[in-house]
Design an enzyme around this catalytic site. Structure first.
Site, PDB file in Angstrom:
ATOM      1  N   SER A 167       0.907  -1.321   0.127  1.00 58.82           N
ATOM      2  CA  SER A 167      -0.224  -0.064   0.054  1.00 58.82           C
ATOM      3  C   SER A 167       0.675   1.201   0.014  1.00 58.82           C
ATOM      4  O   SER A 167       1.572   1.531  -0.921  1.00 58.82           O
ATOM      5  CB  SER A 167      -0.835  -0.128   1.227  1.00 58.82           C
ATOM      6  N   TRP A 178     -10.847   0.205  -4.377  1.00 61.40           N
ATOM      7  CA  TRP A 178     -10.206   1.642  -3.980  1.00 61.40           C
ATOM      8  C   TRP A 178      -8.732   1.697  -4.576  1.00 61.40           C
ATOM      9  O   TRP A 178      -8.247   2.639  -4.974  1.00 61.40           O
ATOM     10  CB  TRP A 178      -9.889   1.477  -2.436  1.00 61.40           C
ATOM     11  N   HIS A 234      -7.352  -5.644   1.102  1.00 58.58           N
ATOM     12  CA  HIS A 234      -6.475  -4.892   1.135  1.00 58.58           C
ATOM     13  C   HIS A 234      -5.231  -5.399   2.155  1.00 58.58           C
ATOM     14  O   HIS A 234      -5.608  -5.302   3.327  1.00 58.58           O
ATOM     15  CB  HIS A 234      -6.934  -3.577   1.186  1.00 58.58           C
TER      16      HIS A 234
HETATM   17  C1  GTR Z   1      -5.271   4.303   2.526  1.00 62.33           C
HETATM   18  C2  GTR Z   1      -5.139   4.993   1.130  1.00 62.33           C
HETATM   19  C3  GTR Z   1      -4.130   4.311   0.277  1.00 62.33           C
HETATM   20  C4  GTR Z   1      -3.204   3.329   0.793  1.00 62.33           C
HETATM   21  C5  GTR Z   1      -3.648   2.587   2.206  1.00 62.33           C
HETATM   22  C6  GTR Z   1      -2.517   1.948   2.864  1.00 62.33           C
HETATM   23  O1  GTR Z   1      -5.868   5.057   3.480  1.00 62.33           O
HETATM   24  O2  GTR Z   1      -6.007   5.688   0.761  1.00 62.33           O
HETATM   25  O3  GTR Z   1      -3.678   5.009  -0.938  1.00 62.33           O
HETATM   26  O4  GTR Z   1      -1.915   3.884   0.891  1.00 62.33           O
HETATM   27  O5  GTR Z   1      -4.216   3.818   3.044  1.00 62.33           O
HETATM   28  O6  GTR Z   1      -1.327   2.417   3.061  1.00 62.33           O
HETATM   29  O7  GTR Z   1      -2.869   0.980   3.515  1.00 62.33           O
END
Ligand code: GTR
Length: 425
Positions: free
Chosen positions: A263, A354, A405
């Protein structure tokens, strides 16, 4: 120029879009409330870029900058002109408009092994906890590195280095906590060393205090510049300091360092390897916006959303594109192209709209012409691969897995397979 219209989507992608519409809607509602609720509340005049789009048919028609077309109009046809002309140009564009500049020097560095156990993991690994201290202009910053090296080996070890952007316990050197985010035992059993540092030790991941690390201490000038480095630049800088350390550790093969991030850590891993060509491989999990995902698709998290929620990640110039993404002189396929000819592997998860899985896959496809210059064998399909069908035997790898995620054992298992193929062939 590459013109792409959402109507030209592959049949598979359309089917995928249809079947997962309910999930999209649900995720959309959830994310809208989790991530951008404040945005919706803030903006009475909500612009298009502030509404989360999970509808493929609403992706605008866009034109990607041609990765092989130099600013002066020359089409790049060989490795020599890519390396001499276009590559430095693309790198400079990302510095100027997105991630910020990276200071190229500091006064001195010291590595101190503060804890060592040659009999860790029941004798399978040698643990080293190393403190990396960097000095500049009389100030210093120190951050810890945790490193496990397999004891059973005949030569210096190849290593996976994780930029840990989650709780520190994920990379517990005592192994009291064993996390699937960093399954160290599994990696050691596969013959690789595994290392990690925590991003917050270098620059806190907070809008209020991101300066309270290397920026205030070592490179305060960056804070005054519109193109100055912020948190993601700082984390990438730290990955390079770990690389410097690896070059001094005889147990590690510095030519086989694979950088891993998830991420925000995945965005950082791509940016670090784009700049520092000593990283031999990059594995970037669910990196999404300003990671692997194409910005111009404006699907899931957009430039505007990420800049509003995380103004401390990218440079100030990037904010100018919040509502004018088409005029960005780069898109994220160009970031991937900077990794060529080194192996790159990216991932996405089904429940993570997302991060725009399809847009992330397309980035690889559109970076491939640079791998082609190097005649690297790339086995990417033209269409989005099926769920849980990793592309391993290739210089560009990818998987789109079920689930959420995250960075998990499925991901690491495929990272090992990809490294086996690319490092050992
Ligand atoms: C979210 C963000 C993403 C991603 C994520 C993470 O809030 O919108 O771009 O980076 O965090 O790092 O888990």
């Amino acid at each position: 120029m590459l013109r792409i219209n959402s109507l030209e989507l592959s049949t598979r992608m359309r089917k995928f879009a249809r079947t997962s519409r309910l999930t999209h809607l649900l995720v959309c509602v959830l994310l809208a409330s989790c991530y951008s609720g404040s945005l919706h509340a803030q903006n009475a005049d909500t612009t298009r870029a502030d509404i989360v789009n999970y509808d493929e048919s609403a992706v605008p028609t866009y034109t990607l900058p041609d990765v092989l077309l130099a600013t002066e109009g020359e089409t790049i046809k060989n490795i020599k002109s890519w390396k001499k002309k276009r590559r430095p140009e693309v790198l400079a564009l990302f510095e100027e408009h997105v991630y910020g500049t990276t200071p190229d020097s500091f006064d001195s560095v010291r590595y101190v092994v503060s804890n060592e156990n040659a009999d860790a993991m029941d004798g399978k690994a040698h643990l080293k906890e190393v403190h990396i201290t960097v000095w500049n202009n009389g100030n210093s910053v120190s951050f810890p590195l945790v490193l496990f090296i397999p004891t059973k080996r005949t030569k210096p070890a190849s290593v996976f280095l994780l930029i840990n952007n989650r709780e520190k316990t994920n990379t517990d050197p005592t192994r009291t906590v064993k996390s699937t985010f960093w399954p160290a035992e599994r990696i050691i059993d596969s013959g690789y060393a595994i290392a990690a540092f925590h991003n917050g030790d270098v620059a806190p991941d907070s809008q209020e205090s991101y300066q309270d690390g290397i920026l205030n201490q070592l490179f305060p000038d960056e804070l005054d510049k519109d193109n100055g480095m912020k948190a993601i630049g700082a984390w990438a800088w730290a990955a390079s300091r770990v690389m410097d350390y690896f070059e001094t550790d005889k147990d590690i093969d510095p030519d086989k360092v694979a950088l891993v991030g998830h991420s925000r850590g995945g965005k950082t891993a791509l940016w670090a390897a784009a700049q520092d060509q000593r990283f031999a491989m990059v594995l970037s999990s669910c990196s999404g916006s300003t990671g692997a995902a194409l910005a111009r698709r404006q699907y899931g998290e957009t430039v505007s959303m990420i800049n509003k929620q995380f103004p401390h990640w990218f440079n100030d110039n990037y904010k100018k594109y919040n509502h004018d993404v088409p005029s960005l002189p780069v898109d994220q396929h160009m970031l991937i192209s900077l990794i060529a000819p080194r192996p790159v592997y990216t991932t996405n998860a089904m429940e993570d709209r997302w991060a725009d899985p399809y847009g992330s896959f397309l980035s690889l496809v559109h970076a491939k012409p640079v791998y082609d210059l190097y005649r690297r064998e790339v086995a990417l399909p033209q269409d989005m691969p099926e769920i849980n069908t990793p592309i391993i035997n290739s210089a560009m790898g990818y998987h789109f897995r079920e689930g959420k995620h995250d960075l998990n054992v499925y991901d690491w298992t495929n990272f090992i397979r990809f490294a086996d193929f690319n490092f050992k062939q």
